[in-house]
Design a protein around this motif. Structure first.
Motif, PDB file in Angstrom:
ATOM      1  N   THR A 146      34.153  39.845  42.882  1.00  0.00           N
ATOM      2  CA  THR A 146      33.221  39.289  43.892  1.00  0.00           C
ATOM      3  C   THR A 146      32.948  37.825  43.593  1.00  0.00           C
ATOM      4  OG1 THR A 146      31.200  40.059  42.765  1.00  0.00           O
ATOM      5  CG2 THR A 146      32.155  41.525  44.416  1.00  0.00           C
ATOM      6  N   GLY A 147      34.038  37.101  43.308  1.00  0.00           N
ATOM      7  CA  GLY A 147      33.925  35.681  42.982  1.00  0.00           C
ATOM      8  C   GLY A 147      34.129  34.771  44.173  1.00  0.00           C
ATOM      9  N   GLY A 148      35.229  34.966  44.905  1.00  0.00           N
ATOM     10  CA  GLY A 148      35.430  34.227  46.135  1.00  0.00           C
ATOM     11  C   GLY A 148      36.299  32.993  46.048  1.00  0.00           C
ATOM     12  N   PHE A 149      36.815  32.634  44.866  1.00  0.00           N
ATOM     13  CA  PHE A 149      37.769  31.527  44.809  1.00  0.00           C
ATOM     14  C   PHE A 149      39.025  31.914  45.596  1.00  0.00           C
ATOM     15  CE2 PHE A 149      36.397  29.286  40.611  1.00  0.00           C
ATOM     16  CZ  PHE A 149      35.510  28.498  41.332  1.00  0.00           C
ATOM     17  N   ALA A 150      39.474  31.026  46.466  1.00  0.00           N
ATOM     18  CA  ALA A 150      40.683  31.268  47.243  1.00  0.00           C
ATOM     19  C   ALA A 150      41.734  30.228  46.873  1.00  0.00           C
ATOM     20  CB  ALA A 150      40.376  31.207  48.736  1.00  0.00           C
ATOM     21  N   ASN A 151      42.962  30.467  47.282  1.00  0.00           N
ATOM     22  CA  ASN A 151      44.058  29.544  46.978  1.00  0.00           C
ATOM     23  C   ASN A 151      44.205  28.458  48.035  1.00  0.00           C
ATOM     24  OD1 ASN A 151      44.656  30.982  44.689  1.00  0.00           O
ATOM     25  ND2 ASN A 151      46.390  32.086  45.571  1.00  0.00           N
ATOM     26  N   TYR A 152      43.355  28.478  49.051  1.00  0.00           N
ATOM     27  CA  TYR A 152      43.498  27.556  50.171  1.00  0.00           C
ATOM     28  C   TYR A 152      42.142  26.974  50.549  1.00  0.00           C
ATOM     29  CZ  TYR A 152      47.915  30.065  50.428  1.00  0.00           C
ATOM     30  OH  TYR A 152      49.126  30.634  50.120  1.00  0.00           O
ATOM     31  N   ASP A 153      42.152  25.735  51.043  1.00  0.00           N
ATOM     32  CA  ASP A 153      40.906  25.093  51.463  1.00  0.00           C
ATOM     33  C   ASP A 153      40.227  25.863  52.583  1.00  0.00           C
ATOM     34  OD1 ASP A 153      41.035  22.999  49.644  1.00  0.00           O
ATOM     35  OD2 ASP A 153      42.251  21.746  50.976  1.00  0.00           O
ATOM     36  N   ALA A 154      41.010  26.573  53.395  1.00  0.00           N
ATOM     37  CA  ALA A 154      40.456  27.339  54.509  1.00  0.00           C
ATOM     38  C   ALA A 154      39.859  28.665  54.063  1.00  0.00           C
ATOM     39  CB  ALA A 154      41.526  27.584  55.572  1.00  0.00           C
ATOM     40  N   SER A 155      39.817  28.902  52.750  1.00  0.00           N
ATOM     41  CA  SER A 155      39.307  30.151  52.191  1.00  0.00           C
ATOM     42  C   SER A 155      40.088  31.337  52.774  1.00  0.00           C
ATOM     43  CB  SER A 155      37.800  30.292  52.448  1.00  0.00           C
ATOM     44  OG  SER A 155      37.263  31.400  51.744  1.00  0.00           O
ATOM     45  N   PHE A 156      39.390  32.378  53.216  1.00  0.00           N
ATOM     46  CA  PHE A 156      40.091  33.578  53.677  1.00  0.00           C
ATOM     47  C   PHE A 156      40.527  33.469  55.133  1.00  0.00           C
ATOM     48  CE2 PHE A 156      41.136  38.089  53.502  1.00  0.00           C
ATOM     49  CZ  PHE A 156      41.407  38.260  52.161  1.00  0.00           C
ATOM     50  N   ALA A 157      40.231  32.338  55.791  1.00  0.00           N
ATOM     51  CA  ALA A 157      40.691  32.156  57.168  1.00  0.00           C
ATOM     52  C   ALA A 157      42.207  32.047  57.234  1.00  0.00           C
ATOM     53  CB  ALA A 157      40.055  30.904  57.773  1.00  0.00           C
ATOM     54  N   THR A 158      42.838  31.804  56.098  1.00  0.00           N
ATOM     55  CA  THR A 158      44.308  31.776  56.040  1.00  0.00           C
ATOM     56  C   THR A 158      44.889  33.148  56.324  1.00  0.00           C
ATOM     57  OG1 THR A 158      44.087  30.078  54.326  1.00  0.00           O
ATOM     58  CG2 THR A 158      46.275  31.075  54.615  1.00  0.00           C
ATOM     59  N   PHE A 159      44.134  34.194  55.990  1.00  0.00           N
ATOM     60  CA  PHE A 159      44.596  35.570  56.190  1.00  0.00           C
ATOM     61  C   PHE A 159      43.629  36.261  57.152  1.00  0.00           C
ATOM     62  CE2 PHE A 159      44.928  34.226  51.732  1.00  0.00           C
ATOM     63  CZ  PHE A 159      46.303  34.102  51.618  1.00  0.00           C
ATOM     64  N   THR A 160      44.106  36.631  58.293  1.00  0.00           N
ATOM     65  CA  THR A 160      43.255  37.317  59.264  1.00  0.00           C
ATOM     66  C   THR A 160      43.807  38.707  59.552  1.00  0.00           C
ATOM     67  OG1 THR A 160      44.494  36.331  61.106  1.00  0.00           O
ATOM     68  CG2 THR A 160      42.511  35.178  60.368  1.00  0.00           C
ATOM     69  N   GLY A 161      42.984  39.526  60.158  1.00  0.00           N
ATOM     70  CA  GLY A 161      43.425  40.863  60.536  1.00  0.00           C
ATOM     71  C   GLY A 161      43.287  41.866  59.420  1.00  0.00           C
ATOM     72  N   PRO A 162      44.353  42.615  59.099  1.00  0.00           N
ATOM     73  CA  PRO A 162      44.275  43.704  58.118  1.00  0.00           C
ATOM     74  C   PRO A 162      43.772  43.271  56.746  1.00  0.00           C
ATOM     75  CG  PRO A 162      46.331  43.836  59.357  1.00  0.00           C
ATOM     76  CD  PRO A 162      45.686  42.540  59.742  1.00  0.00           C
TER      77      PRO A 162
END
Length: 482
Positions: free
Chosen positions: A219-235
């Protein structure tokens, strides 16, 4: 005379172990071929040497148990020492960050806060991205041990109510930590592996799936992209939601389930309350989104489910800019971040059980008003709750509110506006990640803040992760005289 050597011995060992984990990003950098691996070799050498020498020099003072003062100092000292060395790859690596920024990033990682000062994540070497994920993953498993071993023993914030739920080794702090670590490590690793597999099925590549599984389960939330999890949508959003919820449940219940108590998780009032709150908030949020935006129903439910779960568990992923959702939902997001998950999980903030005890106390007081001569005892899961627990919980609430106010004022003195100051203090002390506003909201980061503000927030992340009182006790004269 106070003997600091047993504390330094344990901290030294953990620092040396942290240095050992730096070899994993080193291997990834070698495979990527961007020439960044010498950075991790240098950082690993410094960290292992410093930690190893500290441990060796203090080894002759190790005893079976620790005193109360030593335990308090160890609990805080670990979370100060590890970011000091965890910051080195950011200083010497491709980010070329100042030490202030590097320490902020490392503290945010190890406390699983998720606030970042780094931009251009999409172009960073994979070794550094993996290091950010590892910091959060290690911090996640570390905070479970702290919450299940040290805080109950130290009677911090009402945590003593969980002192012997699954492990009966009172008074032996280090053996107890070893026993619990062994029990929960397999569960923690299993959750991470399953999360990785499901992310792969959702279309993530192996590297993204691994790093995001680490930062989801912690439950940390660091992502590999500036867009955070918006890079991956849907499932992928549904998968992340499931594992954020699983990580925010009490790990002691998983241990008990493995031991044969199959339904103990579903009988835990914390779990029932936590899931119920998320369900209600998602319905409300989805309804509001459908009423003011031309959302497809599935999209509204998915965005509400993902972002509500992310903020409430303190993960801090963002799949959309919820600052555009209107003042009602923005205000709601601020307050749900102050709820948190269950005790003994990787989640952060105030925690569900404290609100349960708070409302139990309010009910008792109302009954006493109606029947002044009656004898009423607050209960938690059918058990009477002692006055020491209730006092500890109320003290925690008072300290939390006062600390939030003081931090907000301190941040405002650095030149920040009201919204940024208050939400920055709240997101740091509750270890959430993004704040509110243009600067530190879901589409921004903390890079534009002054160095003074970053050090204030780093301190806030530390005290918030360790439940405030465990840190503040070290600053009282009476504590050291005891």
């Amino acid at each position: 005379m106070f003997d600091v050597r047993p504390v330094a011995y344990v901290i030294g060992l953990l620092v040396a172990c942290l240095g050992g984990t730096m070899l994993l990003p080193l291997v990834v950098d070698l495979a990527e071929g961007r020439g960044q691996w010498p950075v991790f070799l240098e950082c690993a050498s410094i960290t292992i040497l410093a930690g190893g020498l500290t441990a060796l020099s203090c080894a002759n003072a190790v005893k079976e148990g620790l005193t109360l003062q030593q335990t308090f100092l160890l609990t805080t000292g670990v979370w100060v020492a590890l970011p000091v060395f965890g910051a080195l790859p950011f200083v010497l690596g491709a980010t070329d960050a100042s030490y202030t920024d590097a320490f902020f990033e490392a503290m945010s990682g190890l406390t699983t806060t998720g606030s970042t000062v780094i931009s251009g994540l999409d172009d960073l070497p994979k070794g550094l991205l993996l290091w950010r994920g590892l910091l959060q993953w290690l911090g996640g498993i570390g905070i479970i041990v702290v919450a299940m071993v040290f805080l109950p023993e130290l009677r911090v914030g009402g945590m003593q109510i969980f002192r012997s739920e699954a492990f009966d080794t009172m008074g032996k702090i280090l053996p107890r930590a070893t026993q619990i670590s062994a029990s929960i490590s397999s569960i923690y690793i299993s959750l991470t592996l399953f999360c990785t597999i499901f992310y792969l099925f959702c279309g993530m590549n192996a590297f993204d799936a691994t790093v995001h599984a680490m930062t989801t389960v912690s439950t940390g939330g660091f992502a590999n992209y500036d867009a955070s999890f918006a890079t991956f949508t849907g499932p992928a959003e549904y998968v992340a939601t499931v594992f954020m919820v699983l990580a925010a449940l009490p790990f002691v219940r998983y241990v008990q389930m493995v031991a044969g108590h199959r339904f103990v998780l579903f009988s835990d009032s914390q779990v029932v309350t936590f899931v119920t709150i998320i369900g209600v908030l998602v319905v409300v949020t989805a309804f509001v989104l459908l009423s003011i935006f031309p959302h497809h129903p599935e999209q509204a439910v998915r965005e509400a489910l993902f972002n509500i779960t992310s903020i409430m568990t303190g993960t801090g992923y963002a799949s959309v800019d919820y600052m555009t959702w209107g003042p009602f939902l923005i205000a709601m997001f601020f307050f749900i971040g102050l709820i948190g998950g269950c005790a003994g999980s990787t989640a952060c903030s105030v925690k569900i059980f404290r609100y349960q005890l708070l409302f139990a106390s309010i009910r008792i007081q109302l009954r006493r008003i109606r029947a002044p001569h009656g004898v009423f005892v607050p209960r938690y899961e059918g058990r009477p709750v002692g006055q020491d627990v209730m006092s500890s919980v109320m003290s925690f609430f008072v300290f939390f509110v006062v600390t939030l106010g003081v931090l907000s004022v301190a941040l405002s003195l650095t030149g920040l506006d009201f919204i940024t100051s208050v939400s920055g203090a709240a997101t740091a002390i509750a270890n959430i990640g993004p704040g509110l506003g243009d600067k530190i909201g879901p589409t921004g980061n903390f890079a534009g803040l002054s160095d003074t503000a970053k050090w204030i927030l780093s301190f806030a992340m530390l005290v918030g992760r360790l439940e405030l009182l465990a840190v503040f006790a070290l600053f009282t004269i009476g504590f050291w005289r005891a």
